[in-house]
Design an enzyme around this catalytic site. Structure first.
Site, PDB file in Angstrom:
ATOM      1  CE  LYS A  79      37.400  40.329  45.193  1.00  0.00           C
ATOM      2  NZ  LYS A  79      36.960  40.620  46.572  1.00  0.00           N
ATOM      3  CB  SER A 137      38.791  37.696  48.077  1.00  0.00           C
ATOM      4  OG  SER A 137      38.675  39.047  48.456  1.00  0.00           O
TER       5      SER A 137
END
Lengths: 147, 431
Positions: free
Chosen positions: A99, A62
């Protein structure tokens, strides 16, 4: 005035190594002594707050466009306040996730955890959600050679 | 000025560092072998779970209620509380680690600071850095500092730090402080005082010193009385002398034969030696106890404890295991079902100021042992605990043929968490 001797117990539990004692040696003095400098040390220079530093292993892709790959080790510092754009570790849905922290919508009442991979959607966190940034990622270490 | 900093519900808080989803939920940590509850979150306390509740009773007593249960993971608790101490020691002129979750600090020379503010900031820092909530009590002596920390823990309004710095605050605190919570007053003395109508620390502090002396004839109680009245008199040695290291466990089942019991005791002794080396200390007395299960009234009961003084204080695994085995030999009686045994090392002092016995000088042997232990510690740190052990620590294989190669199996820990701060294989997974 009576003289008394106070016995002071030493605390030997902690030790402090002496940094440098260049004067005590036999033989010709080294000309480098005056230019002594401690060696580079990752533990000292990259980990500024050892008490607040934790490590994590990246799983998945990701964050691939940020250069963070499956199998990388992230160095996480909890002592730093997360800023807009930082790569952070957050705990969401009973999992740790790595993230980008996106604070641009903070005034509208939500923030986002943005992936660096167009196949993933940002995670939206609303103001009343139970949420906390767990730590800020300072470095990632990637294996380049299988040992 | 003194301070005491202690971790709130320490073991539970350690487990929550890597399980933030458990904040605000009932969590308990079990004793070794998953026997009974040793630590509870505030939510678990409010549910009515008592310390010492056997694990198997939880489901019966609290049917249908969700309780997060953990086996104790001392590797994790030791590492995280070590971080807390590392933060503290950078903030104060001197400190003394009193137990795994408590640390005394000496604040001489810091009186010009707003100490209440300082404590609140330190709490915030530890909370953020390590994820550990602490309570801080600050006062002119250790007993009052302990008193202050009780209030810091109990009332949210103090914002985790309570400062007793005036006679008015001292009186107010003592009037609300139950006598059985006072530091230095054991359960027995508390019961005695209560039977005399003394229920709060204030009641006790207002007694006459002469009466306290005559009634108790005990220097520790007298010092407690003086400190409650504001004097600073509990010597640091009183903290240090109390220091002993105990490794004990209830067995998973019962043990009747000497070889198995000896193997258990050898492992506890080895653990004590390792703990001594970790804190760079040596012990001069090795004690061993063993007893049967007091709840099994249908079985013959036996309890014994004996100790042995070492000629030269030591932290060597070989020496301590040998001494413990010798003591066990003396207290072991055939024909009993043993449920628990333990090793206690006492007379602990620093390892760089050892008094050698005149008749036990063998410098070469001593140095060899030290080097052997250092190598064993290093290997066990790198490759996991108990990679290398003494032969006497090895259990017999289940089929009776030779020695087993897994040692930790002797302890039951079905709900043990990972060790994300001490093992690369356990670091947190980031998705």
């Amino acid at each position: 005035m009576p003289k008394t001797i106070q016995i002071i117990n030493g605390d030997f539990a902690s030790q402090q190594p002496l940094q440098l004692a260049p004067g005590i040696k036999a033989g010709f003095p080294s000309p480098a002594d005056d230019y002594h400098h401690d060696s580079l040390d990752f533990n000292r220079d990259l980990i500024r707050h050892p008490e607040a530093t934790f490590y994590g292993r990246v799983v998945g892709d990701s964050m691939i466009d940020a250069g963070i790959n499956d199998g990388d080790i992230a160095v996480i510092d909890r002592s730093i306040e997360a800023k807009e754009g930082d790569v952070v570790v957050a705990y969401v849905n009973e999992e740790f996730t790595i993230k980008y922290l996106d604070l641009t919508h903070k005034d509208e009442g939500y923030i986002e955890l943005r992936p660096a991979n167009k196949n993933y959607k940002p995670i939206r966190i609303d103001a009343d959600d139970d949420f906390e940034v767990w730590g800020v990622v300072l470095w990632t270490i990637k294996p380049m050679h299988s040992l | 000025m003194y301070g005491i900093i202690d971790c709130d519900n320490c073991y539970v808080s350690c487990e929550r560092v890597f399980r933030p989803d458990l904040n605000g939920k009932p969590v308990v940590v079990l004793s070794n072998n998953d026997g009974c509850v040793v630590a509870r979150s505030n939510e678990a306390k409010r549910m009515g779970i008592k310390a010492g509740t056997p694990y198997y009773q939880l489901a019966e007593l609290f049917p249908g209620q969700k309780i997060a249960v953990f086996s104790s993971n001392y590797e994790l608790y030791g590492e995280l509380t070590g971080r807390v101490v590392d933060i503290i020691r950078k903030e104060v002129p001197a400190y003394f680690r009193y137990s795994i979750d408590e640390c005394f600090v000496y604040l001489d020379g810091m009186e010009h600071l707003d100490l209440k503010q300082w404590g609140e900031t330190l709490h915030k820092k530890i909370r953020q850095y390590v994820g550990m909530p602490v309570s801080i009590g600050l006062a002119p002596n250790k007993t009052l500092a302990k008193t202050a920390s009780y209030f810091a823990k109990k009332y949210q309004g103090y914002r985790h730090c309570c400062l007793i710095d005036s006679d008015e605050k001292r009186r107010k605190a003592l009037k609300l402080f139950p006598i059985d919570e006072v530091w230095g007053i054991g359960r027995r003395y508390a019961a005695k005082l209560q039977s005399m109508g003394i229920h709060t620390a204030y009641d006790f502090a207002e007694c006459h010193l002469e009466w306290v002396r005559l009634t108790f004839r005990n220097i520790v109680i007298e010092r407690t009385w003086r400190e409650l009245n504001g004097e600073d008199c509990v010597p640091n040695e009183q903290l240090a002398n109390k220091k002993s290291i105990c490794t004990s466990r209830s067995f998973n089942g019962m043990v009747a034969d000497f070889p198995t019991l000896r193997t258990h005791v050898a492992n506890y002794a080895a653990r004590c030696a390792e703990k001594l080396r970790m804190q760079r200390t040596v012990a001069s007395i090795v004690g061993v106890f063993a007893h049967t299960n007091p709840f099994r009234e249908d079985l013959a009961q036996y309890y014994n404890f004996q100790e042995q003084r070492l000629l030269t204080p030591s932290s060597s695994t070989t020496t301590i295991v040998q001494a413990a085995t010798d003591v066990l030999q003396k207290i072991f009686r055939e024909g009993y079902q043993y449920k628990k045994a333990g090793v206690i090392v006492m007379g602990i002092g620093p390892n760089n100021a050892i008094q050698q016995d005149l008749f036990d000088i063998n410098a070469e042997q001593f140095e060899k042992m030290r080097r052997l232990d250092a190598v064993v510690d290093r290997i066990n740190r790198l490759h996991g605990t108990e990679t290398i052990v003494l032969g006497s620590q090895q259990y017999t294989r289940k089929d009776g043929k030779g020695k087993a190669d897994v040692f930790a199996n002797a302890i039951k820990h079905d709900f043990r968490s990972k060790n994300p701060t001490t093992r690369w294989s356990d670091i947190i997974i980031l998705k």
